[in-house]
Design a protein around this motif. Structure first.
Motif, short mmCIF file in Angstrom:
data_model
loop_
_atom_site.label_atom_id
_atom_site.label_comp_id
_atom_site.label_asym_id
_atom_site.label_seq_id
_atom_site.Cartn_x
_atom_site.Cartn_y
_atom_site.Cartn_z
N LEU A 1 50.23 81.59 43.28
CA LEU A 1 50.64 82.69 44.15
C LEU A 1 52.16 82.66 44.29
CD1 LEU A 1 49.92 85.00 46.11
CD2 LEU A 1 49.66 83.27 47.90
N VAL A 2 52.82 83.69 43.77
CA VAL A 2 54.29 83.70 43.71
C VAL A 2 54.84 84.23 45.02
CG1 VAL A 2 56.30 84.42 42.37
CG2 VAL A 2 54.09 84.13 41.24
N LEU A 3 54.79 83.37 46.04
CA LEU A 3 55.22 83.76 47.37
C LEU A 3 55.73 82.53 48.11
CD1 LEU A 3 55.14 86.41 49.12
CD2 LEU A 3 53.06 85.50 50.15
N ASP A 4 56.84 82.68 48.84
CA ASP A 4 57.34 81.58 49.64
C ASP A 4 56.27 81.16 50.64
OD1 ASP A 4 59.75 81.65 48.35
OD2 ASP A 4 60.76 82.86 49.87
N GLU A 5 56.13 79.85 50.85
CA GLU A 5 55.03 79.36 51.69
C GLU A 5 55.14 79.84 53.13
OE1 GLU A 5 51.35 77.63 51.53
OE2 GLU A 5 52.80 77.99 49.91
N PHE B 1 52.37 72.86 53.63
CA PHE B 1 53.41 72.68 54.64
C PHE B 1 54.63 71.94 54.10
CE2 PHE B 1 49.71 73.49 57.34
CZ PHE B 1 50.25 74.39 58.25
N HIS B 2 54.47 71.19 53.00
CA HIS B 2 55.64 70.51 52.42
C HIS B 2 56.60 71.49 51.75
CE1 HIS B 2 52.21 70.30 49.55
NE2 HIS B 2 53.10 70.76 48.71
N ASP B 3 56.19 72.75 51.59
CA ASP B 3 57.07 73.76 51.03
C ASP B 3 57.64 74.68 52.09
OD1 ASP B 3 56.92 72.92 48.36
OD2 ASP B 3 55.00 73.91 48.08
N ILE B 4 57.49 74.29 53.36
CA ILE B 4 58.10 75.01 54.47
C ILE B 4 59.24 74.14 55.01
CG2 ILE B 4 57.73 75.87 56.82
CD1 ILE B 4 54.87 76.54 56.06
N THR B 5 60.43 74.69 55.08
CA THR B 5 61.59 73.91 55.50
C THR B 5 61.47 73.54 56.99
OG1 THR B 5 62.92 75.81 56.17
CG2 THR B 5 63.02 75.16 53.85
N SER B 6 62.30 72.59 57.39
CA SER B 6 62.30 72.15 58.79
C SER B 6 62.60 73.32 59.73
CB SER B 6 63.33 71.04 58.99
OG SER B 6 63.07 69.95 58.15
N GLU B 7 63.59 74.13 59.35
CA GLU B 7 63.98 75.26 60.20
C GLU B 7 62.85 76.29 60.29
OE1 GLU B 7 65.71 73.97 57.77
OE2 GLU B 7 67.56 73.24 58.70
N GLU B 8 62.24 76.59 59.14
CA GLU B 8 61.13 77.54 59.13
C GLU B 8 59.96 77.01 59.94
OE1 GLU B 8 61.94 79.44 54.67
OE2 GLU B 8 60.60 77.72 54.94
N TYR B 9 59.69 75.72 59.80
CA TYR B 9 58.59 75.11 60.53
C TYR B 9 58.82 75.22 62.04
CZ TYR B 9 55.19 71.67 62.14
OH TYR B 9 54.15 71.05 62.79
N TYR B 10 60.03 74.92 62.46
CA TYR B 10 60.35 74.97 63.89
C TYR B 10 60.24 76.40 64.43
CZ TYR B 10 62.85 74.40 68.29
OH TYR B 10 63.19 74.41 69.62
N ASP B 11 60.76 77.37 63.66
CA ASP B 11 60.80 78.75 64.14
C ASP B 11 59.44 79.45 64.08
OD1 ASP B 11 63.50 78.60 64.67
OD2 ASP B 11 64.10 79.45 62.74
N LYS B 12 58.68 79.20 63.01
CA LYS B 12 57.49 80.00 62.74
C LYS B 12 56.16 79.27 62.96
CE LYS B 12 59.96 83.54 61.36
NZ LYS B 12 60.00 84.81 62.13
N VAL B 13 56.15 77.95 62.78
CA VAL B 13 54.89 77.22 62.85
C VAL B 13 54.71 76.52 64.20
CG1 VAL B 13 53.42 75.48 61.77
CG2 VAL B 13 54.93 76.88 60.35
N VAL B 14 55.77 75.93 64.71
CA VAL B 14 55.67 75.18 65.97
C VAL B 14 55.06 76.01 67.11
CG1 VAL B 14 57.05 74.12 67.81
CG2 VAL B 14 57.43 73.47 65.42
N PRO B 15 55.40 77.31 67.24
CA PRO B 15 54.75 78.09 68.31
C PRO B 15 53.22 78.10 68.21
CG PRO B 15 56.66 79.27 67.48
CD PRO B 15 56.45 78.10 66.56
N TYR B 16 52.70 77.86 67.01
CA TYR B 16 51.25 77.87 66.79
C TYR B 16 50.69 76.47 66.52
CZ TYR B 16 51.76 82.94 66.29
OH TYR B 16 52.02 84.27 66.51
N ASP B 17 51.46 75.42 66.83
CA ASP B 17 51.03 74.11 66.39
C ASP B 17 49.80 73.57 67.13
OD1 ASP B 17 52.17 73.37 68.78
OD2 ASP B 17 53.44 71.79 67.93
N ASP B 18 49.39 74.24 68.21
CA ASP B 18 48.12 73.87 68.85
C ASP B 18 46.93 74.16 67.94
OD1 ASP B 18 49.29 72.89 71.12
OD2 ASP B 18 49.08 74.76 72.26
N LEU B 19 47.15 75.01 66.94
CA LEU B 19 46.09 75.33 65.99
C LEU B 19 45.91 74.25 64.92
CD1 LEU B 19 46.97 79.09 65.35
CD2 LEU B 19 45.07 78.23 66.73
N LEU B 20 46.93 73.40 64.77
CA LEU B 20 46.92 72.40 63.70
C LEU B 20 46.19 71.13 64.16
CD1 LEU B 20 49.04 74.38 62.68
CD2 LEU B 20 50.43 72.43 61.95
#
Length: 462
Positions: free
Chosen positions: A191-195, A241-260
């Motif tokens: 899938l040719v898409l940024d993670e 998740f290893h293809d998501i940068t630290s900044e992207e993870y903090y901005d986009k994933v951390v708000p939803y990290d209760d799902l992880l």
């Protein structure tokens, strides 16, 4: 000779098909004004179709005045006539059919259990009606997933979206996508898409499935959290998740990290804080078609390198080059002799060096070759580069040639040399130096350093 024997036999069956003499089956195809009666012979149908064989054997078919009655409102009359003619004389002319009709014919073959014919029609669609398929790959996928036997069509639809994800991802079409199709797409390595975009689209999709859930995850109630966990539990393990940068993870994933899951969150933290951690989970980075035999870089680096080679300021989604490993110092030797033994006369190459005990990688691209003894080579296309953090492609910087006449130096006594003033070079015993910016734009590469490892890749146009 055999064809001459078959022809009269098939001609006689076709005459029977046309005359309908002594027919004992009436098929009412279509419905309302589009309904039409098609006449056939039960012995022919049961020989050619398990569906009809079961119907006649179990006596669940309606019978009136000595004739079997089949009502098939979901199959158009002209589609059913094509199938019946195939039963009689083995003839199927698809070249005169448009894409929608061919697809309807395919669906009918699945209902009647005609697996061989189904495979034939799928192959025909893929080879001869690509324009029709490309116009609506999402619709094609939805049809394919409704029928287990449409494996070729399903694979084609998945491949089409993987190659052009903007057909679906980032559009409102994804909001109504069936979960089974979305899951299959997220499983694809190519899938040719940024993670991070995969993650963003997954969150959009989940909110569309649960429209009553608050859009702000910080405001979720316990019940809303449970609902979203149930919606996303099958998909989260498919995110790389290893293809998501630290900044992207903090901005986009951390708000939803209760799902992880807790274990996954610990793996993500370890990946970002422990230099030796290379991956999260067992899934590889996407763009499997661009995988690379490397201990230093991944497919995202290839996309960056391809963009730099093509003199573009962005990474390429479709990479037009193959990167073939020809030297790994830890395997082949960390000397100038090993370098020339493996890398001379190989054409264009890119070199990647991990600076010892850091997360930095540096290197350079040679569009020519490394053959020669104490000579300079002229090119406007070479470059050097540095990634301040090899795990974050956004830290990559490129140094273009400023003095093309001295872009490369070939010497049997040294390893690779970029620039006559040694903007980046390796000496005879494997030590690296960067003496400034006489030939390339300044990048701040350390003055001298040892390497944890370095690799050389032959760059070949696909």
């Amino acid at each position: 000779m055999q064809q001459e024997l078959f022809s009269p036999f098939l001609n006689n069956l076709e005459k029977l098909f046309k005359s309908k003499k002594d027919y004992d089956v009436i098929i009412k195809a279509g419905e309302d004004n589009d309904q039409k009666e098609i006449y056939a012979h039960s012995n022919i149908l049961r020989c050619q179709s398990d569906y009809f064989d079961t119907a006649f054997s179990s006596n669940w078919a309606e019978k009136k005045d000595g004739k079997y009655i089949f009502k098939k409102p979901n199959v158009l009359p002209h589609i059913f006539e094509i199938i019946i003619r195939y039963f009689y004389c083995g003839q199927l002319d698809l070249n005169v059919k448009n894409g929608p009709d061919t697809l309807k014919l395919l669906v009918a073959t699945d209902e009647l259990g005609l697996n061989i014919l189904s495979e034939y029609i799928q192959e025909f669609l893929i080879k001869n009606q690509k324009k029709f398929l490309q116009n609506d790959p999402i619709g094609i996928l939805e049809v394919a997933f409704q029928h287990e036997t449409f494996t070729m069509l399903r694979d084609y639809g998945l491949e089409a979206i993987c190659e052009e994800p903007n057909i679906l991802f980032g559009t409102d079409k994804i909001l109504s996508l069936p979960a089974q199709i979305l899951e299959s797409l997220l499983k694809q390595d190519d899938l040719v898409l940024d993670e991070i975009e995969v993650w963003n689209n997954l969150i959009r999709w989940a909110h569309a499935q649960q429209p009553t859930v608050n859009k702000d995850p910080s405001e979720w109630t316990k019940d809303e959290l449970i609902l979203m966990e149930r919606t996303l539990s099958r998909f989260i393990p498919l995110i790389r998740f290893h293809d998501i940068t630290s900044e992207e993870y903090y901005d986009k994933v951390v708000p939803y990290d209760d799902l992880l899951p807790k274990k996954l969150k610990n793996e993500i933290l370890k990946f970002h804080f422990v230099p030796q951690a290379k991956q999260i989970g067992s899934l590889p980075s996407r763009n499997a078609v661009n995988t690379i035999d490397s201990v230093l870089i991944n497919s995202e680096h290839l996309a960056i390198f391809a963009g730099w080679i093509d003199k573009k300021d962005e990474s390429l989604k479709m990479i037009p080059y193959e990167f073939n490993l020809i030297l790994r110092a830890s395997r082949d030797g960390n000397t100038a002799g090993a370098f020339h033994d493996k890398c001379d006369n190989k054409g264009a190459t890119i070199i990647v060096v991990k600076i010892e005990e850091t997360n930095q990688i540096v290197g350079g691209y040679n569009p020519l070759d490394w053959e020669g003894s104490d000579i300079c080579k002229n090119t406007q296309d070479s470059f050097i580069f540095i990634f301040d953090n090899h795990r974050d492609i956004n830290t990559g910087r490129i140094g273009r040639v400023t003095d093309a006449s001295h872009a490369l130096v070939c010497s049997n006594r040294w390893g690779p040399i970029f620039g006559n003033g040694h903007d980046l070079s390796m000496n005879c015993v494997g030590k690296w130096v960067s003496r400034g910016s006489s030939t390339y734009s300044y990048l701040g590469i350390p003055y001298d350093f040892a390497n944890d490892d370095y690799e050389v890749f032959q760059v070949v146009k696909k």
